[in-house]
Design an enzyme around this catalytic site. Structure first.
Site, PDB file in Angstrom:
ATOM      1  N   GLU A 151       0.819  -1.209   0.000  1.00 47.34           N
ATOM      2  CA  GLU A 151       0.000   0.000   0.000  1.00 47.34           C
ATOM      3  C   GLU A 151       0.854   1.261   0.000  1.00 47.34           C
ATOM      4  O   GLU A 151       1.604   1.500   0.950  1.00 47.34           O
ATOM      5  CB  GLU A 151      -0.912   0.020   1.233  1.00 47.34           C
ATOM      6  CG  GLU A 151      -1.798   1.250   1.307  1.00 47.34           C
ATOM      7  CD  GLU A 151      -2.666   1.287   2.548  1.00 47.34           C
ATOM      8  OE1 GLU A 151      -3.621   2.079   2.567  1.00 47.34           O
ATOM      9  OE2 GLU A 151      -2.387   0.531   3.500  1.00 47.34           O
ATOM     10  N   GLU A 250     -12.704   2.746   4.248  1.00 46.70           N
ATOM     11  CA  GLU A 250     -11.659   3.047   5.230  1.00 46.70           C
ATOM     12  C   GLU A 250     -11.556   4.559   5.375  1.00 46.70           C
ATOM     13  O   GLU A 250     -10.678   5.203   4.815  1.00 46.70           O
ATOM     14  CB  GLU A 250     -10.306   2.450   4.804  1.00 46.70           C
ATOM     15  CG  GLU A 250      -9.310   2.457   5.954  1.00 46.70           C
ATOM     16  CD  GLU A 250      -7.851   2.284   5.508  1.00 46.70           C
ATOM     17  OE1 GLU A 250      -7.129   1.530   6.163  1.00 46.70           O
ATOM     18  OE2 GLU A 250      -7.456   2.929   4.517  1.00 46.70           O
TER      19      GLU A 250
END
Length: 270
Positions: A151, A250
């Site tokens: 990520e 998120e």
């Protein structure tokens, strides 16, 4: 966007509740899937802690789609351990714990935060260590049919993965050096946008290498609609490009109903 493919990040949502009550809160909000950052204080928690975590998810009747591997003290600014020579053992130790949980809860992806640059340490040494540790994690994840995810992050100056191409270059190195191909991009649209990446290019050209998608609006990291990002375009582009994976919510809730925006994309269903 298919609402059945939504998974709720319970490390950022429902934070007014104790961690083990959040899966039930997600189910009460009509979601069938959740994900978490590393939910334990230690890289190798006690068996009792693991069992309590698994039971909380099982009892709620939701699926744990994704789980972060041990990443250090996030509140203190740490963002991963796998490239840190003095801390990497903790990362490796967390792999068996995570994969064991994933095997019980049908987890499809494990997020391996890369780790910040360590002052005074040769960058090539850190990167070599990271590739080796990612290979260890990827082999373990493959035993349950799961991926390891890389990520890019924003707002952390010492974190080296900023753009999608940064993460894909590391995945390429794992494939080249270890012949392992289950390391994929975690495309967090908030982080990529904040860092100035070209989301249209990423979503249209790298769809086959995206293992997971996370969303939050920018600026602010709130729900879609609280910032300026064009989620109708981005989510539509993912569908058009054939992305079939999960989409994680998120974000930091800023509205009374943090899920009201979903009706715009799914005729009110979530």
């Amino acid at each position: 966007m298919n609402p059945r493919r939504l998974t709720v990040n319970c490390s950022m949502l429902f934070t007014d509740l104790p961690l083990l009550r959040r899966p039930q809160a997600a189910r009460d909000a009509s979601f069938n899937a959740v994900e978490f950052w590393w939910p334990f204080d230690d890289a190798v928690p006690a068996d009792r802690e693991v069992d309590e975590f698994v039971t909380a998810i099982d009892d709620a009747g939701v699926r744990l789609t994704h789980l972060n591997l041990a990443a250090g003290d996030l509140a203190a600014g740490e963002r991963g351990l796998l490239s840190h020579p003095q801390r990497a053992r903790e990362f490796v130790d967390s792999i068996d714990v995570a994969v064991g949980i994933g095997d019980r809860l049908r987890t499809v992806g494990f997020n391996a935060l890369y780790g910040n640059r360590v002052s005074g340490l040769d960058i090539a040494e850190q990167d070599s260590l990271a590739v080796d540790n990612l290979a260890i994690a990827a082999r373990a994840a493959a035993t349950i049919g799961a991926q390891i995810l890389l990520e890019p992050l924003s707002a952390i100056p010492d974190y080296p993965l900023r753009l999608a191409d940064d993460a894909l270059a590391v995945a390429d190195a794992v494939r080249r050096e270890h012949r392992i191909d289950n390391v994929a991009l975690l495309a967090d649209l908030y982080h990529l946008s904040t860092n100035g990446d070209d989301l249209d290019h990423v979503l249209s050209h790298h769809t086959g290498r995206i293992g997971h998608v996370q969303i939050a609006d920018a600026p602010g990291r709130g729900e879609p609609g609280t910032g300026t990002m064009d989620f109708a375009r981005y989510l539509g582009a993912l569908d058009e490009a054939g992305y079939q994976g999960w989409i994680s919510l998120e974000y930091r809730p800023a509205l009374p109903d943090p899920f009201s925006w979903i009706a715009e994309f799914a005729d009110g269903a979530h």
